[in-house]
Design a protein around this motif. Structure first.
Motif: not given
Ligand SMILES: C[S@@+](CC[C@H](N)C(=O)[O-])C[C@H]1O[C@@H](n2cnc3c(N)ncnc32)[C@H](O)[C@@H]1O
Length: 323
Positions: A46, A51, A53, A266, A268, A287, A289
């Motif tokens: 992303y 950080r 994941m 997470f 999003g 979140e 991003k």
């Molecule tokens: C599958 S998406 C989630 C989508 C969300 N359920 C939605 O409906 O919008 C996974 C999300 O995890 C975020 N992410 C990844 N690593 C993270 C971290 N360490 N802390 C917070 N968010 C993180 C990504 O940026 C991404 O937006």
């Protein structure tokens, strides 16, 4: 802890921050329900943040990081309560395989393994039906082609469903007094038959607007997700994989109570928060991003302004007459 931005409403709090670091600041036993889609291992990165994941080489590296979130989640969850994660298994192809084979990475099972290792109990798995014809159209997967069926059916596979995996934090003797049952005295018996189904699909998943069963709404993802377009970033939009609203709604109404605190690490663009607020729950989300976080805040403000949707259990006779 580094919080890049935050928005605190009356019933929600959203943070542009790393979920593990943020969770470490939450008190023990303070979250009533956690629901989210994690990054699906290294399928999509992303952001270039270390950080992120999704910014990893392989499943082993993903689970090494994700384990910290699973551990914190157990600590902050109220005893006797649950976490629901939305995942799928991941196909791999001959071109990317060291052994020269193709098959599936059992991502859902690996999530169960890490949850169990960290102290959660495996509660149940719900299969979310997905249309194999749409999948074939989108991916042209060898195992789904008619010509494969004709030439050598040993390569045929079934379509890829999604799963909602549910894990439970059991209370101990010392924490038993913290258990808060989720009771629904007006619960209509007819709903049980739908909710107890191990497969949720367009036929069985219900809509909280009474009388709209969602019948025929097979591609739940296409029709019931928050508007991602507002997130601006085209490439990121393609890969976000927003959590289906109707799946989230059913999970929330099953496994949380009004005014409960729901957490999505997470979040999003805020799908889980949107549904939590519409279902009369409170919401905390993190979140990483920035562009997704900004969109989540817009969505959360809108859901908070719209307020709670109708109580699906309020008038069971209406449900019975329209079911
Ligand atoms: C599958 S998406 C989630 C989508 C969300 N359920 C939605 O409906 O919008 C996974 C999300 O995890 C975020 N992410 C990844 N690593 C993270 C971290 N360490 N802390 C917070 N968010 C993180 C990504 O940026 C991404 O937006």
């Amino acid at each position: 802890m580094e919080v890049l931005n935050q928005e605190i409403g009356e019933r929600f709090a959203a943070y542009n921050a790393d979920c593990v670091e943020f969770s470490q600041s939450l008190p023990d036993n303070s979250i009533d329900f956690t629901v989210y889609s994690p990054p699906f291992s290294n399928i999509y990165t992303y952001s270039d943040s270390e950080r992120d994941m999704g910014n990893v080489e392989d499943d082993a590296a993903f689970f090494e990081n994700y384990r910290y979130m699973v551990r914190e989640k157990l600590r902050i969850t109220r005893p006797g309560r649950l976490t629901a994660i939305h995942v799928k298994d991941i196909p791999y192809h001959q071109g990317s395989s060291e052994r020269g084979d193709s098959g599936l990475r059992p991502f859902s099972d690996l999530c169960t393994q890490v949850h169990r290792e960290e102290g959660w109990s495996f509660h149940c798995r719900i299969t979310i039906w997905r249309d194999p014809v749409l999948e074939r159209g989108k991916t042209n997967a060898h195992g789904l082609l008619r010509k494969t069926r004709r030439a050598d059916a040993s390569f045929c596979r079934v379509g890829m469903p999604e799963y909602l995996m549910i894990y439970r934090k059991w209370a101990t003797e010392e924490t038993a007094h913290m258990v808060k049952p989720i009771s629904n005295p007006n619960y209509p018996t007819e709903l049980w038959q739908q909710e107890a189904s191990p497969v949720w699909d367009g036929e069985t998943i219900w809509n909280y607007r009474l009388g709209q069963s969602g019948k025929g709404d097979y591609d739940l993802r296409a029709t019931e997700v928050l508007n991602v377009k507002a997130a601006k970033d085209e490439e990121a939009i393609k890969h976000l994989c927003p959590m289906p609203l109707n799946v989230t709604r059913r999970a929330l109404t099953l496994w949380s109570a009004p005014d409960d605190v729901v957490f999505s690490p997470f979040m999003g663009i805020g799908s889980e928060g949107w549904e939590s607020l519409r279902a009369g729950r409170r919401f905390i989300g993190t979140e990483l991003k920035g562009s997704y976080y900004d969109t989540a805040v817009v969505n959360l403000r809108e859901a908070a302004a719209a307020g709670e949707g109708p109580d699906i259990f309020a008038d069971s006779s209406a449900m019975e007459s329209t079911a």
